[in-house]
Design a protein around this motif. Sequence first.
Motif, PDB file in Angstrom:
ATOM      1  N   LYS A   1       0.825  -1.211   0.000  1.00 28.04           N
ATOM      2  CA  LYS A   1       0.000   0.000   0.000  1.00 28.04           C
ATOM      3  C   LYS A   1       0.859   1.261   0.000  1.00 28.04           C
ATOM      4  O   LYS A   1       1.902   1.308   0.651  1.00 28.04           O
ATOM      5  CB  LYS A   1      -0.919   0.020   1.227  1.00 28.04           C
ATOM      6  CG  LYS A   1      -2.017  -1.037   1.179  1.00 28.04           C
ATOM      7  CD  LYS A   1      -2.967  -0.879   2.347  1.00 28.04           C
ATOM      8  CE  LYS A   1      -4.093  -1.906   2.284  1.00 28.04           C
ATOM      9  NZ  LYS A   1      -5.043  -1.752   3.401  1.00 28.04           N
ATOM     10  N   VAL A   2       0.396   2.252  -0.743  1.00 31.42           N
ATOM     11  CA  VAL A   2       1.026   3.573  -0.767  1.00 31.42           C
ATOM     12  C   VAL A   2      -0.014   4.590  -0.328  1.00 31.42           C
ATOM     13  O   VAL A   2      -1.105   4.662  -0.889  1.00 31.42           O
ATOM     14  CB  VAL A   2       1.550   3.929  -2.176  1.00 31.42           C
ATOM     15  CG1 VAL A   2       1.938   5.394  -2.251  1.00 31.42           C
ATOM     16  CG2 VAL A   2       2.742   3.054  -2.538  1.00 31.42           C
ATOM     17  N   ASP A   3       0.300   5.358   0.704  1.00 36.31           N
ATOM     18  CA  ASP A   3      -0.589   6.411   1.195  1.00 36.31           C
ATOM     19  C   ASP A   3      -0.213   7.727   0.538  1.00 36.31           C
ATOM     20  O   ASP A   3       0.969   8.086   0.473  1.00 36.31           O
ATOM     21  CB  ASP A   3      -0.473   6.537   2.715  1.00 36.31           C
ATOM     22  CG  ASP A   3      -0.886   5.259   3.413  1.00 36.31           C
ATOM     23  OD1 ASP A   3      -2.061   4.887   3.299  1.00 36.31           O
ATOM     24  OD2 ASP A   3      -0.025   4.633   4.063  1.00 36.31           O
ATOM     25  N   GLN A   4      -1.207   8.457   0.062  1.00 34.44           N
ATOM     26  CA  GLN A   4      -0.989   9.720  -0.636  1.00 34.44           C
ATOM     27  C   GLN A   4      -1.791  10.838   0.029  1.00 34.44           C
ATOM     28  O   GLN A   4      -2.922  10.624   0.462  1.00 34.44           O
ATOM     29  CB  GLN A   4      -1.425   9.615  -2.101  1.00 34.44           C
ATOM     30  CG  GLN A   4      -0.727   8.515  -2.887  1.00 34.44           C
ATOM     31  CD  GLN A   4      -1.405   8.276  -4.221  1.00 34.44           C
ATOM     32  OE1 GLN A   4      -2.566   7.889  -4.277  1.00 34.44           O
ATOM     33  NE2 GLN A   4      -0.683   8.513  -5.308  1.00 34.44           N
ATOM     34  N   VAL A   5      -1.170  12.019   0.084  1.00 36.70           N
ATOM     35  CA  VAL A   5      -1.850  13.213   0.584  1.00 36.70           C
ATOM     36  C   VAL A   5      -1.700  14.293  -0.480  1.00 36.70           C
ATOM     37  O   VAL A   5      -0.588  14.552  -0.952  1.00 36.70           O
ATOM     38  CB  VAL A   5      -1.234  13.706   1.909  1.00 36.70           C
ATOM     39  CG1 VAL A   5      -1.986  14.927   2.414  1.00 36.70           C
ATOM     40  CG2 VAL A   5      -1.241  12.597   2.951  1.00 36.70           C
ATOM     41  N   PHE A   6      -2.807  14.905  -0.885  1.00 36.68           N
ATOM     42  CA  PHE A   6      -2.795  15.926  -1.937  1.00 36.68           C
ATOM     43  C   PHE A   6      -3.310  17.250  -1.389  1.00 36.68           C
ATOM     44  O   PHE A   6      -4.305  17.282  -0.662  1.00 36.68           O
ATOM     45  CB  PHE A   6      -3.681  15.498  -3.113  1.00 36.68           C
ATOM     46  CG  PHE A   6      -3.216  14.250  -3.820  1.00 36.68           C
ATOM     47  CD1 PHE A   6      -2.347  14.325  -4.900  1.00 36.68           C
ATOM     48  CD2 PHE A   6      -3.663  13.000  -3.421  1.00 36.68           C
ATOM     49  CE1 PHE A   6      -1.922  13.188  -5.554  1.00 36.68           C
ATOM     50  CE2 PHE A   6      -3.246  11.851  -4.075  1.00 36.68           C
ATOM     51  CZ  PHE A   6      -2.380  11.944  -5.141  1.00 36.68           C
TER      52      PHE A   6
END
Length: 202
Positions: A129-134
């Motif tokens: 899993k890769v967590d992303q914040v935009f």
Amino acid sequence: MAIMEIEEEEVMGSCRALPLLSLNHVSLVVKSVRTSVRFYVDVLGFVVVKRPSSLDFLGAWLYNYGIGIHFLEKESIDYQYQTSIESRPINPKDNHISFQCTDVNLVKRRLKDMGMKYVTAVVEDEGIKVDQVFFHDPDGYMIEICNCENLPVLPISTACQFKPNFSSKNNYEKMGGMSKCGLVLETIMMESLTMEMINFSF
């Protein structure tokens, strides 16, 4: 919804590509250099560096994490949305600059403390899993913060191997250049690691 997959046969990779070393900088047209500098320094941790004296227009150069951010000021920027930047939707599928981080949860807490709007997403592949914040910068350019290094980088095309991330042409030449594209990735990585260890020892 159709999902596009690019097969190896479709990729016309070639070892005759331009002799690139690494990403040098990203250049952004902004409404206010002062506002953008404050944001990229205070929020993202960039450092203002000296610009060449021949540049006679308003701008700023920043540097950190191995890349530069260059700002050019232009008062009238045509945005896709006529409303204020704050109300522009944060769309993870839009153009963005992405930064690797050490702690995604800490990023979210600090953005919340600063009162900044952001959206999150999760990318998953084979259990990884890769967590992303935009979120947006003051001009509406989108920034992504992620732990993207969780996913291995696996080339679809085997026509040309990866090149190590050289910070300068001098480091590239010290390692004899990349005259043959058929070098295996493991060899390149070991040579790069060896040079880093030698540089560190002096």
